[in-house]
Write a protein that holds these residues in place. Sequence first.
Motif, short mmCIF file in Angstrom:
data_model
loop_
_atom_site.label_atom_id
_atom_site.label_comp_id
_atom_site.label_asym_id
_atom_site.label_seq_id
_atom_site.Cartn_x
_atom_site.Cartn_y
_atom_site.Cartn_z
N VAL A 197 -2.15 -3.46 -4.14
CA VAL A 197 -1.33 -2.56 -4.11
C VAL A 197 -0.15 -3.26 -3.58
O VAL A 197 0.98 -3.16 -3.80
CB VAL A 197 -1.95 -1.34 -3.38
N ARG A 198 -0.34 -3.93 -2.18
CA ARG A 198 0.68 -4.65 -1.51
C ARG A 198 1.24 -5.71 -2.45
O ARG A 198 2.49 -5.99 -2.62
CB ARG A 198 0.02 -5.22 -0.36
N SER B 258 3.18 -4.41 -5.32
CA SER B 258 4.42 -3.33 -4.78
C SER B 258 4.18 -2.41 -5.67
O SER B 258 5.31 -1.78 -6.18
CB SER B 258 5.73 -4.18 -5.09
N VAL B 259 3.08 -1.57 -5.81
CA VAL B 259 2.95 -0.36 -6.52
C VAL B 259 2.19 0.65 -5.59
O VAL B 259 1.60 0.31 -4.65
CB VAL B 259 2.38 -0.54 -7.78
N LYS B 260 1.98 1.81 -5.98
CA LYS B 260 1.56 2.96 -5.37
C LYS B 260 0.13 2.73 -5.40
O LYS B 260 -0.37 2.41 -6.82
CB LYS B 260 2.04 4.24 -5.68
N GLU B 261 -0.82 3.03 -4.66
CA GLU B 261 -2.45 2.95 -5.01
C GLU B 261 -2.71 4.16 -5.97
O GLU B 261 -3.49 3.79 -7.09
CB GLU B 261 -2.92 3.49 -3.86
N SER B 262 -2.04 5.23 -6.17
CA SER B 262 -2.18 6.16 -6.93
C SER B 262 -2.02 5.72 -8.52
O SER B 262 -2.58 6.23 -9.24
CB SER B 262 -1.56 7.53 -6.83
N ASN B 263 -0.78 4.73 -8.56
CA ASN B 263 -0.59 4.28 -9.93
C ASN B 263 -1.63 3.49 -10.33
O ASN B 263 -2.00 3.43 -11.94
CB ASN B 263 0.74 3.46 -9.78
N ARG C 10 -6.17 -2.46 -1.86
CA ARG C 10 -5.09 -2.25 -1.07
C ARG C 10 -4.42 -3.72 -1.14
O ARG C 10 -3.17 -3.55 -1.00
CB ARG C 10 -5.53 -2.01 0.48
N LYS D 183 -5.05 3.80 -9.62
CA LYS D 183 -6.14 4.53 -9.69
C LYS D 183 -6.12 5.52 -10.81
O LYS D 183 -7.10 6.13 -11.28
CB LYS D 183 -6.51 5.06 -8.39
#
Length: 64
Positions: free
Chosen positions: A50-51, A54-59, A47, A61
């Motif tokens: 991700v912050r 500045s990307v989505k967690e799904s990107n 997490r 994973k």
Amino acid sequence: MLGENLKEPRENNGLNQPGIDAALCVDKTYVSRMESNSKLLSRDKLRTLVRFYSVKESNLKASG
């Protein structure tokens, strides 16, 4: 794999591994081991990345 997905945004942002180690408050080999898939990444650290990136967690994973 997750490690490869972690390396790309770091490099795209012009960041080095020691800088990310410092941002995560971890030892100096943590990011290297994460990116080589020899260290498991906690959900909390994921997490944070991700912050930070500045990307989505799904990107991060997503495979391949």
